[in-house]
Write a protein that holds these residues in place. Sequence first.
Motif, PDB file in Angstrom:
ATOM      1  N   THR A   1       3.805  11.352  -8.543  1.00 60.19           N
ATOM      2  CA  THR A   1       3.172  11.825  -9.778  1.00 60.19           C
ATOM      3  C   THR A   1       2.292  13.039  -9.510  1.00 60.19           C
ATOM      4  OG1 THR A   1       3.209   9.597 -10.672  1.00 60.19           O
ATOM      5  CG2 THR A   1       1.688  11.138 -11.701  1.00 60.19           C
ATOM      6  N   ALA A   2       1.603  13.045  -8.390  1.00 61.73           N
ATOM      7  CA  ALA A   2       0.741  14.181  -8.062  1.00 61.73           C
ATOM      8  C   ALA A   2       1.547  15.473  -8.013  1.00 61.73           C
ATOM      9  CB  ALA A   2       0.035  13.947  -6.727  1.00 61.73           C
ATOM     10  N   MET A   3       2.705  15.400  -7.375  1.00 64.40           N
ATOM     11  CA  MET A   3       3.549  16.607  -7.333  1.00 64.40           C
ATOM     12  C   MET A   3       3.992  17.014  -8.731  1.00 64.40           C
ATOM     13  SD  MET A   3       6.006  16.415  -3.993  1.00 64.40           S
ATOM     14  CE  MET A   3       6.819  17.991  -4.242  1.00 64.40           C
ATOM     15  N   ASN A   4       4.364  16.040  -9.526  1.00 62.17           N
ATOM     16  CA  ASN A   4       4.801  16.358 -10.892  1.00 62.17           C
ATOM     17  C   ASN A   4       3.709  17.076 -11.670  1.00 62.17           C
ATOM     18  OD1 ASN A   4       7.116  14.972 -10.276  1.00 62.17           O
ATOM     19  ND2 ASN A   4       6.659  13.187 -11.534  1.00 62.17           N
ATOM     20  N   LEU A   5       2.483  16.581 -11.526  1.00 60.65           N
ATOM     21  CA  LEU A   5       1.385  17.163 -12.304  1.00 60.65           C
ATOM     22  C   LEU A   5       1.149  18.625 -11.961  1.00 60.65           C
ATOM     23  CD1 LEU A   5      -1.328  14.336 -12.261  1.00 60.65           C
ATOM     24  CD2 LEU A   5       0.100  15.050 -14.185  1.00 60.65           C
ATOM     25  N   MET A   6       1.522  19.009 -10.763  1.00 61.62           N
ATOM     26  CA  MET A   6       1.314  20.406 -10.354  1.00 61.62           C
ATOM     27  C   MET A   6       2.498  21.285 -10.746  1.00 61.62           C
ATOM     28  SD  MET A   6      -0.330  19.456  -6.659  1.00 61.62           S
ATOM     29  CE  MET A   6      -0.871  21.087  -6.153  1.00 61.62           C
ATOM     30  N   GLU A   7       3.456  20.681 -11.413  1.00 62.47           N
ATOM     31  CA  GLU A   7       4.654  21.382 -11.870  1.00 62.47           C
ATOM     32  C   GLU A   7       5.257  22.206 -10.726  1.00 62.47           C
ATOM     33  OE1 GLU A   7       4.026  22.975 -15.884  1.00 62.47           O
ATOM     34  OE2 GLU A   7       4.281  20.899 -16.511  1.00 62.47           O
TER      35      GLU A   7
ATOM     36  N   ALA B   1       0.830  -1.212   0.000  1.00 63.83           N
ATOM     37  CA  ALA B   1       0.000   0.000   0.000  1.00 63.83           C
ATOM     38  C   ALA B   1       0.864   1.261   0.000  1.00 63.83           C
ATOM     39  CB  ALA B   1      -0.924  -0.007   1.218  1.00 63.83           C
ATOM     40  N   VAL B   2       1.864   1.277   0.851  1.00 66.69           N
ATOM     41  CA  VAL B   2       2.670   2.498   0.959  1.00 66.69           C
ATOM     42  C   VAL B   2       3.500   2.714  -0.308  1.00 66.69           C
ATOM     43  CG1 VAL B   2       4.503   3.646   2.245  1.00 66.69           C
ATOM     44  CG2 VAL B   2       2.697   2.450   3.476  1.00 66.69           C
ATOM     45  N   ASP B   3       4.017   1.646  -0.871  1.00 67.55           N
ATOM     46  CA  ASP B   3       4.771   1.798  -2.127  1.00 67.55           C
ATOM     47  C   ASP B   3       3.882   2.408  -3.214  1.00 67.55           C
ATOM     48  OD1 ASP B   3       6.988   0.725  -0.958  1.00 67.55           O
ATOM     49  OD2 ASP B   3       7.158  -1.000  -2.277  1.00 67.55           O
ATOM     50  N   ARG B   4       2.660   1.915  -3.317  1.00 70.47           N
ATOM     51  CA  ARG B   4       1.758   2.459  -4.344  1.00 70.47           C
ATOM     52  C   ARG B   4       1.472   3.943  -4.064  1.00 70.47           C
ATOM     53  NH1 ARG B   4       2.691  -2.036  -5.199  1.00 70.47           N
ATOM     54  NH2 ARG B   4       4.456  -0.936  -6.084  1.00 70.47           N
ATOM     55  N   CYS B   5       1.233   4.239  -2.799  1.00 66.48           N
ATOM     56  CA  CYS B   5       0.919   5.634  -2.453  1.00 66.48           C
ATOM     57  C   CYS B   5       2.094   6.547  -2.765  1.00 66.48           C
ATOM     58  CB  CYS B   5       0.519   5.745  -0.986  1.00 66.48           C
ATOM     59  SG  CYS B   5      -1.066   4.965  -0.619  1.00 66.48           S
ATOM     60  N   LEU B   6       3.290   6.084  -2.482  1.00 65.06           N
ATOM     61  CA  LEU B   6       4.465   6.908  -2.786  1.00 65.06           C
ATOM     62  C   LEU B   6       4.565   7.174  -4.282  1.00 65.06           C
ATOM     63  CD1 LEU B   6       7.061   5.320  -0.363  1.00 65.06           C
ATOM     64  CD2 LEU B   6       6.490   7.742  -0.466  1.00 65.06           C
ATOM     65  N   GLU B   7       4.286   6.162  -5.062  1.00 69.01           N
ATOM     66  CA  GLU B   7       4.359   6.339  -6.515  1.00 69.01           C
ATOM     67  C   GLU B   7       3.379   7.411  -6.990  1.00 69.01           C
ATOM     68  OE1 GLU B   7       3.682   2.687  -8.606  1.00 69.01           O
ATOM     69  OE2 GLU B   7       5.341   1.679  -7.600  1.00 69.01           O
ATOM     70  N   VAL B   8       2.144   7.315  -6.538  1.00 67.34           N
ATOM     71  CA  VAL B   8       1.166   8.270  -7.058  1.00 67.34           C
ATOM     72  C   VAL B   8       1.341   9.653  -6.431  1.00 67.34           C
ATOM     73  CG1 VAL B   8      -0.522   6.579  -7.841  1.00 67.34           C
ATOM     74  CG2 VAL B   8      -0.650   7.433  -5.513  1.00 67.34           C
TER      75      VAL B   8
END
Lengths: 411, 422
Positions: free
Chosen positions: B372-378, B362-369
Amino acid sequence: MNDLELFPYPKHRLQATDLDLAASLKGLVEKQIMDKRLELKEDYEQLLKPSLGKLMVEIGLQRMFWPEKLGGEEHNEPGAAYTVVAALEQVGRADIGLAFQAAHSLALQAALALEANYMEQQCAAISPLFCEGTQPLIVSFILPAFAEEEGVPEWRGKGLQVKARRSGDTWELNGAKVRPTCSGADADLFGVWCAVEGENEPAFILVPGDVPGLTRGEEFLKTGLAASRNADLGFASVKVPASACAWRGDEGLYRLLSWYYLGLAAAASGALLATYEIIKEWGDNRVIKGRGQIFKENPLTGALMGEIAKDIAVVRLLAYNLAEILAEPGAYGDAGSLAVFTSALIIVHQAYVAAENTIHHTMELMASAGYAKEWQLERYWRDVKTVQCYLGAYELAKHDFARWFYGTKTL
Amino acid sequence: MRTIDDFSLPLEYTTPLLEPLGNIVRDWAEREVIPFRREYDEDWKDHRLILPAMDKLLGVYGLQRFLWPEDLGGWGMGKSNYFYVAVYRLVEEMARADSGMCVAIGVVLWPIVYITVEPHVNRRLCEEFAPMFCQTDRAVFSCMAMTEPQGGSDIENVELLKGSTIQTTAVKDGDEWVINGHKLWPTNTGGVADLMAVICTTNPGSDDPGDIAVIFVPADRPGVTQGEAYEKAGMAADKNGDIWFENVRVPLWYRAHGPGDDAKYYGEIVASGNMGTIAMAAGVMLNIYEKLGEYTSSRIYRGKPLKENDAVAGALSDLAATIEAVRMIGYQAARMLDRPELYGDRWSPEVVAKIRAHRYFAVDRCLEVADTAMNLMEACGADRELDVEKHWRDLKMLQLWLGGKQLCQMEVARWFYACETL
């Protein structure tokens, strides 16, 4: 052989002066930054600002490309790309934020003063700012960003944050809530990629930080890059002379960004070399399972350390490979070409994806110590992530890759 | 747009208590935490902003009374068969606001599990310590003193090492234990702890689990010294420091249970800590969902809201899918702890291994997304004022504690593949 030499790079491509510069910088940053950061942490005034001065002024990174007749070092042949990597790798090893700032300066120098694309008028106008002062000249860019309202002129899908209007011998610039890439609170010179009223082709306009009408918001808090104190800007009828327009059209911006990404890739490589040093010490000295087993000798942790080393090696090679691409325009094309720009974009994104993952893994191995400031790892983790955010969404950069490799038309 | 309440809940597991409890904590989070959390990083040392919020939930609302028997002033949840599902819900709500505060509050309850949860209630210790938690409206902090400087996660690796590496010693002297040793990193230290559950050995070097002792030590006992809190990448509300025990004396009956049982029930501590970690990860992701939803709805890319771009929508979908899955995994872990008659003892190697598997997945998946969430906000992804970067920093710690990912992997492999030497 010191530990950093374990990671291969095309040493034969570097000039003796590059190797000397890297060696000098290695010593300097260790003494000036790394030895002091346990005490001074990320203090801007006491640690980062003086360090920036040493790098840019005393070492002379801000004079590197400018012609000798204008007070520069005139190291402005394409092969300077290797120098950029050799230098910023060492700076990034100590502090990514400082390398980030230096990357801005070196990219602008390259875009204006590279021998093949030398812009005489602009160089004459702004090189004194870089060559004559005793203070570091902080350079920042204003690039397209997601707009907060519809109808904003776009470049490659994102809104141009500043609008420019040509009126006789002056440009007038306007924009609100403008987010620079770096040091909004401190920058002395902004390179602004502007929408031009009534025209489709944007303009890259150089704006001194002290020009009337340019306002700075309060420095805001962010994940990392303490050396870059950022703040949003306002442009209210900012006027600069017509000659402040360095170029029109994409080619100049691609060239600037290709060199900018080179500096950032080098910074990532440097951060990873530092990561290697941290995890190596940990792996050499930590005992686990209570039976005298050295951490690095455990099959699982040893394998992860191996993966970390692999990614560090690859990022270093990628950074130098981009230097090769920029150093050999005859073979790869001009830095302002879409082909080279795309390669640079791919490499810098790959460097930061790998850097982020590598530091994630290193932190896993060090557990709480990796997360605590005392062990220094976490600052690289925050800094790498912050640079990655400033690069733009990786998910959308993939469209840039697809556009080049697959000829997509609408992405 | 949907809200966080549109994510699936395992309705078969829910109880009438969950809704009001969850609402109380959400209201607390909205009023007492979320408006102030952007300043928590600078408050890491003093807790001038952080402590009042914890006082409110733990002391005034009384969450610190959650486990203690009702006749001692507690809420009596230790004898319920939905305790862990309730904890899941509370933790998720707290972590949505601030996972650092969440772990600090969660750890107030965590060591108390040892002595308040059926079937391993130690009534005498409940009577001894319940008043300090139940007769005040100020926050009272406990900690689980496990990790030691020399071995990191070795302490948590009980199944393999059986306590043989523990260097904190407990020696009988008359009717007292004399404790000596050095612990570091426990949540709620750095001067915060009022009551410590200390993992000791009564026979240094022994690999007999019967020599593992869990002994409760009030922090004001002579010989207990708490060091300064460490400054960290995030989790400002969670103070971690060193604790030194120098000839600290407590009564013999301050031991949680006794030879064998202390080590055995430690499995439940590990399993419940991992379950709580999943709940924290889910809570963090729920707030990232909210923040990213706002951001991608309000920013324009190629003439449309960012979320209307297919590539961005794909990443947003990954985030939503992760929350759906992680929440289900987390509730299942909680359910496994609540229903030993179905899943086996909460402290069994099987349950511990399975919940460790749930946690690290669970934590590995959360870290991945979250990455990505930070990336999307540039560039805005790194802004403190948009909150996502704070969650990103905090989330990493969820992967690192309780022995970290690699120990999770070893325990999982050990159980599923019958590995014997890992």
